[in-house]
Design an enzyme around this catalytic site. Sequence first.
Site, PDB file in Angstrom:
ATOM      1  N   CYS A  20       0.913  -1.276   0.075  1.00 54.38           N
ATOM      2  CA  CYS A  20      -0.009   0.085   0.015  1.00 54.38           C
ATOM      3  C   CYS A  20       0.885   1.261  -0.197  1.00 54.38           C
ATOM      4  O   CYS A  20       2.029   1.102  -0.243  1.00 54.38           O
ATOM      5  CB  CYS A  20      -0.868   0.000   1.082  1.00 54.38           C
ATOM      6  SG  CYS A  20      -0.151  -0.004   2.687  1.00 54.38           S
ATOM      7  N   SER A  21       0.459   2.467   0.369  1.00 50.34           N
ATOM      8  CA  SER A  21       1.043   3.627   0.366  1.00 50.34           C
ATOM      9  C   SER A  21       2.103   3.825   1.299  1.00 50.34           C
ATOM     10  O   SER A  21       3.272   4.077   1.053  1.00 50.34           O
ATOM     11  CB  SER A  21       0.158   4.832   0.384  1.00 50.34           C
ATOM     12  OG  SER A  21      -0.379   4.582   1.738  1.00 50.34           O
ATOM     13  N   ASP A  25      -0.087  -0.548   6.919  1.00 49.97           N
ATOM     14  CA  ASP A  25      -1.461  -0.985   7.127  1.00 49.97           C
ATOM     15  C   ASP A  25      -2.263  -1.703   6.390  1.00 49.97           C
ATOM     16  O   ASP A  25      -2.389  -2.924   6.857  1.00 49.97           O
ATOM     17  CB  ASP A  25      -1.990   0.689   6.872  1.00 49.97           C
ATOM     18  CG  ASP A  25      -1.714   1.697   8.087  1.00 49.97           C
ATOM     19  OD1 ASP A  25      -1.565   1.214   8.897  1.00 49.97           O
ATOM     20  OD2 ASP A  25      -1.594   2.637   7.427  1.00 49.97           O
ATOM     21  N   ARG A  66      -2.241   4.846  15.259  1.00 48.32           N
ATOM     22  CA  ARG A  66      -3.378   4.624  14.462  1.00 48.32           C
ATOM     23  C   ARG A  66      -4.607   4.363  15.912  1.00 48.32           C
ATOM     24  O   ARG A  66      -5.678   4.768  15.579  1.00 48.32           O
ATOM     25  CB  ARG A  66      -3.502   3.299  13.816  1.00 48.32           C
ATOM     26  CG  ARG A  66      -2.634   3.294  12.634  1.00 48.32           C
ATOM     27  CD  ARG A  66      -3.304   4.046  11.450  1.00 48.32           C
ATOM     28  NE  ARG A  66      -2.595   4.213  10.287  1.00 48.32           N
ATOM     29  CZ  ARG A  66      -2.034   5.187   9.822  1.00 48.32           C
ATOM     30  NH1 ARG A  66      -1.989   6.466  10.664  1.00 48.32           N
ATOM     31  NH2 ARG A  66      -1.371   5.297   8.487  1.00 48.32           N
TER      32      ARG A  66
END
Length: 265
Positions: A20-21, A25, A66
Amino acid sequence: SSWEAAYWVHAHRMPVVVHCSHGWDRTSQVAALAQLLLDPYFRTRQGFACLVEKDFSAFGHPFHLRCAHGEGRNDNTNSNSGNDGGQIAPIFLQFLDCVYQLVSLFPECFEFNPKYLLLCSEHVYSCRFGNFLCDSEREREELAGIRQRTFSIWDYLENERKEETLNPSYTPERSTGVLLMPFATLMRHVHLWTDRHCMHSPRLCVRGLPVGVSQPSEPEKYKNDQQSDLFTKRERDVLIAKLHLGVSSSLPSVEESASFTIDDE
């Protein structure tokens, strides 16, 4: 994404790149779930602990960022933390929810039960165990000394809560292999994790038959059955009226149901 990654690895023997970026996550979610689908080792208690430590903790999932551990939503005292409302996200809780769906669908394939996942979901935010603190391994080891100052949740689950978190339906022989039913069938069985998401909601305390259902054909059988969960609308109304009047809340007998009058207002 996890199902598709597992499918390409198992059916076509092809390597899959997941990223992912940031890589800590959705990458951790997808990779960990794919391994649960593919490898029966990660469906054991020891394997699941290894999976979380490997794909979340060691890969740098920022639990502190988070989950906003110890910080208010508008706390800007640490300008470098970037811990605002836009950074708070239940990434690990989403992962546990997906695992719960698999445990509910394939109970014989997991050594742990939903209670095991529920305790994990609670202690992600309790800050009681060091496994879910800080944002990286460097912070845990060098800056905070987490392993020396806190207990491990895996030791707690294994030593103190083992009996209630073991899955009696687990059969190692049937847990071998992959868990890849058709994707549409898999999604059809997804349901709300009520024990977690409705944890503090009021529970239904009175169950009654639908309006219009008649008295049981054998009233004597149910006359003194105080443990029966199902009763008629008339009995339910009598019970509710008694609660309002402060009378004993036990299930009314057939005679009481017939003699007790209730004002509709």
